[in-house]
Write a protein that holds these residues in place. Structure first.
Motif, short mmCIF file in Angstrom:
data_model
loop_
_atom_site.label_atom_id
_atom_site.label_comp_id
_atom_site.label_asym_id
_atom_site.label_seq_id
_atom_site.Cartn_x
_atom_site.Cartn_y
_atom_site.Cartn_z
N GLU A 186 0.83 -1.08 0.07
CA GLU A 186 0.07 0.04 0.00
C GLU A 186 0.79 1.50 -0.06
OE1 GLU A 186 -2.82 -0.30 3.00
OE2 GLU A 186 -3.68 -2.00 2.34
N THR A 187 2.16 1.28 0.83
CA THR A 187 2.89 2.43 0.69
C THR A 187 3.40 2.60 -0.81
OG1 THR A 187 3.55 2.09 3.24
CG2 THR A 187 5.08 3.22 1.78
N ASP B 271 -3.22 5.54 1.42
CA ASP B 271 -3.25 5.83 2.76
C ASP B 271 -3.57 4.33 3.56
OD1 ASP B 271 -2.41 8.27 2.43
OD2 ASP B 271 -4.56 9.11 2.29
N ASN C 266 -5.18 2.92 6.77
CA ASN C 266 -5.96 3.31 8.03
C ASN C 266 -6.83 2.10 8.24
OD1 ASN C 266 -8.32 3.48 5.99
ND2 ASN C 266 -7.65 5.26 5.06
#
Length: 392
Positions: free
Chosen positions: A189-190, A195, A197
């Motif tokens: 995801e990075t 983001d 969350n």
């Protein structure tokens, strides 16, 4: 509607494979003669779900009739038509639908498929047309073009995400951003610029991302969902922890898997009660018995919300310079889980529940679940046939 023939069912499978949303209607002999058909429940639900038309908001009478463009497909050619949606003054205003000229293309009790694309109803006779032959034909035809266009639109975001994943994969192994079991997903995801969350919503424009290491046969996360405390004997995760937890270092925790097949070391198990549509967690201690409840409707809703469309991403894990690295290699693309299968897979122990509750040294109770997980072999049982894409 009459029972579909095997040939008609096979044609539906072709449409489903190409992700064509549709509904079906069966014109009667009387309906074809009078140019009128009942807008049945499935038809009305389809129109509402696609934000096309809602009969409940439509007034009765001819002046309130609504017309839409329509296209009737014959295979090698199309006929431009109109769709009429209305509620008559008589018969309680029961919803009606008609496609002008349909009598020329359908016989009584044929099954007619209705979809909506390019601001028009798209109509084709499922009984008479060779759907598979037309879609797979080397000669271009209007029905083939329609289905390919719908498929492209339905997959637009998926293709966009797939291109992003291939760019990430082409850069080679990526160092983990954290030292944790969840690092395979957080690192991806990075890299994608998403983001991180705790939202319950899917990760990327409606698509959920689930990453896992390919050298493991671990269960895969489906979703987290707390019990319905209003129906349950216990009223909080803290109460579950206090009753079944244990000391581990500085923490007091309950980290365990609960299954419908057998009891775990804490004496906990799951039980389905289909008569009242509930999933129940039970203790072997008769003084406790059933202590928390989930309604199956809520679990089905969470499954559909989280996994309407999912990329299951396989990563190769390696250690370089003392740091774990991930090379993302393969994607399995699933859509629209079969919610009735969820119950069966829970009952078979293929879907299980993990408690992840602890009280830290400061006395704070943290709950990361309850987390519903599925064994790898269950993916193909919970979802319709999937697509697999190589990233490198």
């Amino acid at each position: 509607m009459r029972k579909l023939t095997e040939a008609e069912q096979d044609k539906i499978k072709v449409l489903t494979k190409h992700q064509v949303p549709f509904t079906l209607i069966e014109p009667t002999g009387t309906g074809l003669r009078k140019a009128i058909m009942d807008a049945t429940g499935p038809v009305r639900s389809f129109l509402e779900s696609k934000n096309i038309h809602e009969y409940g908001l439509q007034e009765q009478g001819p002046k309130n009739k609504v017309l839409f463009p329509a296209v009737i497909h014959e295979g090698s050619r199309v006929v431009r038509s109109k769709a009429s949606l209305y509620r008559p003054v008589t018969k309680n205003g029961d919803p009606r639908i008609w496609f002008y000229g349909l009598s020329n293309f359908a016989a009584p009790n044929d099954i007619v498929a209705i979809t909506y694309f390019d601001d028009s109803f798209q109509i084709f006779n499922l009984t008479q047309l060779d759907i598979e032959g037309l879609v797979g034909s080397a000669i271009r035809n209007p029905l083939q073009e329609l289905i390919l266009e719908i498929n492209t639109v339905e997959n637009e975001v998926a293709f966009e995400l797939l291109a992003m994943l291939r760019r990430v994969a082409s850069s080679g192994p990526i160092p983990s951003v954290v030292d944790a079991d969840t690092s395979v997903g957080r690192t991806l995801e990075t890299a994608l610029g998403i983001d991180i969350n705790s939202s319950k919503k899917p990760d990327y424009k409606g698509i959920e991302l689930k990453s896992f290491r390919n050298n493991r046969t671990n269960r895969k996360n489906l979703f987290a969902q707390v019990p319905d405390w209003t129906l349950s004997k216990f009223k909080s995760s803290e109460e579950i922890l206090d009753t079944f937890g244990y000391e581990r270092g500085d923490d007091f925790k309950l980290y365990c898997t609960v299954s419908a097949i057998n009891r775990n070391s804490q004496g906990l198990s799951l039980r389905l009660d289909n008569d009242i549509s509930q999933l129940i967690e039970n203790s072997h201690d008769p003084a406790i018995g059933d202590f928390v409840i989930w309604t199956l409707d809520k679990l089905h809703d969470r499954l559909m919300e989280k996994h309407k469309e999912t990329f299951w991403i396989e990563a190769e894990s390696s250690t370089i310079g003392g740091t774990e690295h991930f090379l993302y290699k393969l994607v399995e693309h699933t859509k629209k889980p079969i919610t009735s299968q969820f119950d069966l897979l829970v009952d078979q122990g293929i879907i299980t529940l993990d408690h992840l509750i602890k009280r830290n040294s400061k006395g704070k109770v943290v709950e990361k679940g309850p987390l519903f997980k599925i064994k790898p072999k269950g993916i193909g049982l919970l979802f319709p046939p999937s697509e697999t894409y190589a990233l490198i």
